[in-house]
Design an enzyme around this catalytic site. Structure first.
Site, mmCIF file in Angstrom:
data_model
loop_
_atom_site.group_PDB
_atom_site.id
_atom_site.type_symbol
_atom_site.label_atom_id
_atom_site.label_comp_id
_atom_site.label_asym_id
_atom_site.label_seq_id
_atom_site.Cartn_x
_atom_site.Cartn_y
_atom_site.Cartn_z
ATOM 1 N N GLY A 53 0.563 -0.680 0.008
ATOM 2 C CA GLY A 53 0.676 -0.352 0.045
ATOM 3 C C GLY A 53 1.134 1.189 0.558
ATOM 4 N N SER B 11 3.607 3.380 2.092
ATOM 5 C CA SER B 11 3.784 3.327 3.971
ATOM 6 C C SER B 11 3.708 4.241 4.611
ATOM 7 C CB SER B 11 5.736 2.565 4.151
ATOM 8 O OG SER B 11 6.250 4.131 2.730
ATOM 9 N N CYS C 89 6.021 -5.754 0.851
ATOM 10 C CA CYS C 89 6.269 -4.384 -0.273
ATOM 11 C C CYS C 89 6.132 -3.664 0.530
ATOM 12 C CB CYS C 89 5.636 -4.369 -1.449
ATOM 13 S SG CYS C 89 5.555 -2.778 -2.959
ATOM 14 N N ARG D 111 12.910 3.756 -0.517
ATOM 15 C CA ARG D 111 11.455 3.093 -1.113
ATOM 16 C C ARG D 111 11.777 3.921 -3.082
ATOM 17 N NH1 ARG D 111 8.013 7.788 0.809
ATOM 18 N NH2 ARG D 111 6.185 6.035 -0.184
ATOM 19 N N ILE E 175 5.476 -3.288 -7.490
ATOM 20 C CA ILE E 175 4.283 -2.082 -8.070
ATOM 21 C C ILE E 175 4.738 -0.990 -7.003
ATOM 22 C CG2 ILE E 175 2.468 -1.172 -7.131
ATOM 23 C CD1 ILE E 175 0.949 -4.496 -7.629
ATOM 24 N N ARG E 176 5.378 -0.283 -8.100
ATOM 25 C CA ARG E 176 6.063 0.666 -7.308
ATOM 26 C C ARG E 176 7.094 0.825 -6.009
ATOM 27 N NH1 ARG E 176 4.044 6.141 -5.112
ATOM 28 N NH2 ARG E 176 5.506 7.199 -5.882
ATOM 29 N N HIS F 253 4.486 -9.107 -4.344
ATOM 30 C CA HIS F 253 3.168 -8.756 -4.056
ATOM 31 C C HIS F 253 2.705 -10.656 -4.125
ATOM 32 C CE1 HIS F 253 2.292 -5.214 -3.267
ATOM 33 N NE2 HIS F 253 2.829 -4.243 -4.048
ATOM 34 N N GLU G 48 0.805 -12.329 -3.211
ATOM 35 C CA GLU G 48 -0.831 -12.311 -3.087
ATOM 36 C C GLU G 48 -1.379 -11.793 -3.951
ATOM 37 O OE1 GLU G 48 1.251 -10.034 -1.794
ATOM 38 O OE2 GLU G 48 0.077 -7.591 -1.769
HETATM 39 N N1 GLN Z 1 5.849 2.283 -3.068
HETATM 40 C C1 GLN Z 1 5.175 1.871 -1.908
HETATM 41 C C2 GLN Z 1 5.771 3.187 -0.376
HETATM 42 O O1 GLN Z 1 6.315 3.369 -0.500
HETATM 43 C C3 GLN Z 1 4.875 0.843 -1.449
HETATM 44 C C4 GLN Z 1 3.827 0.362 -2.836
HETATM 45 C C5 GLN Z 1 3.359 -1.222 -2.987
HETATM 46 O O2 GLN Z 1 3.106 -1.773 -1.516
HETATM 47 N N2 GLN Z 1 2.933 -1.740 -3.749
HETATM 48 O O3 GLN Z 1 5.371 2.880 0.318
#
Ligand code: GLN
Length: 190
Positions: free
Chosen positions: A46, A48, A78, A108, A137-138, A174, A176
Site C-alpha cells: 500500500g 508505507s 512491499c 523507497r 508495484i512501485r 506481492h 498475494e
Molecule cells: N511505494 C510504496 C511506498 O513507498 C509501496 C508500494 C507498494 O506497497 N506496492 O509505500
C-alpha cells in the site's frame, strides 16, 4: 495459530483471500485489541507513509515493536517491508514513521517512474526449485542486510527481494496477487 492482516490501508483483502483459500482464516487488525488476539501478522502493500501514520495514530507502534519476531511472527510485503526496515532511504520528507525492527536498509520507490511496475521471476530456494512470479508495484529495493537478517529471494541479476530475520519476513513484491501461495505457507511455518 491466530493470523491477522493489518487492515489500515493497502491490499489486505488479497492476503485474507489467499489465507482463506489455503484454509487459514485471518482477522483484520486495526486496533491494539485486534493485535492482542493474533500471533502472526501480515503487513500488506500500500502506501508505507499512510500505514505508518495510522499505526502511530492507533497506538500500534509500541506493541508491534515489542512483539515482532518474538511472540508475533510478522511478514511485510512491499510497503510492509518498508515499515519493518531499520533504515529507510528516500523516506518521505517530514519523516517516515516505521517500526524499524528488521536489520536492513530499503530504498523507497527504488525503480523510478518508468519502471514503476514490472514482473520478473524470483529465485527463492527455500520454496523449491520453481521460480516465483514476482509482481513489483512501485517497489522498494533492499539495499543492504545487517548481520541479523539474511537474503531469502533474489532477481536474476542478484538483487535481494526477500529477507528473513528469525520470525520476521520481508518481500518487496506481492505474492498475494499471483495465485502462488508458497510464501504464505512459508510464513505460516515461521
Ligand atoms: N511505494 C510504496 C511506498 O513507498 C509501496 C508500494 C507498494 O506497497 N506496492 O509505500
Amino acid at each position: 495459530m491466530r493470523v491477522g492482516v493489518l487492515a489500515l490501508q493497502g491490499d489486505f483483502r488479497e492476503h485474507i483471500d489467499v489465507l482463506r483459500r489455503i484454509g487459514v482464516p485471518a482477522i483484520e487488525v486495526r486496533l491494539p485489541k485486534h493485535l492482542e488476539a493474533v500471533d502472526r501478522l501480515i503487513i500488506p502493500g500500500g502506501e508505507s507513509t499512510t500505514i505508518g501514520r495510522l499505526l502511530t495514530l492507533y497506538h500500534m507502534v509500541d506493541p508491534l515493536r515489542a512483539r515482532a519476531g518474538r511472540d508475533l511472527a510478522v511478514w511485510g510485503t512491499c510497503a510492509g517491508a518498508i515499515l519493518l526496515a531499520r533504515t529507510v532511504l528516500d523516506a518521505k520528507e517530514g519523516g517516515q514513521p516505521g517500526l524499524g525492527v528488521m536489520d536492513m536498509a530499503v530504498r523507497r520507490n527504488a525503480y523510478g517512474s518508468q519502471l514503476d511496475s514490472f514482473e520478473l521471476p524470483i529465485d527463492m530456494p527455500a520454496l523449491g526449485d520453481a521460480p516465483l512470479h514476482g509482481v513489483f508495484i512501485r517497489a522498494p529495493q533492499i539495499e543492504s542486510l545487517g548481520p541479523l537478517a539474511r537474503a531469502l529471494g533474489s532477481l536474476p541479476g542478484g538483487a535481494i527481494v526477500a529477507a528473513q530475520q528469525g520470525r520476521m519476513l520481508a518481500t518487496t513484491f506481492h505474492p498475494e496477487l499471483t495465485g502462488d501461495d508458497r510464501v504464505h505457507r512459508y510464513f505460516l511455518e515461521l
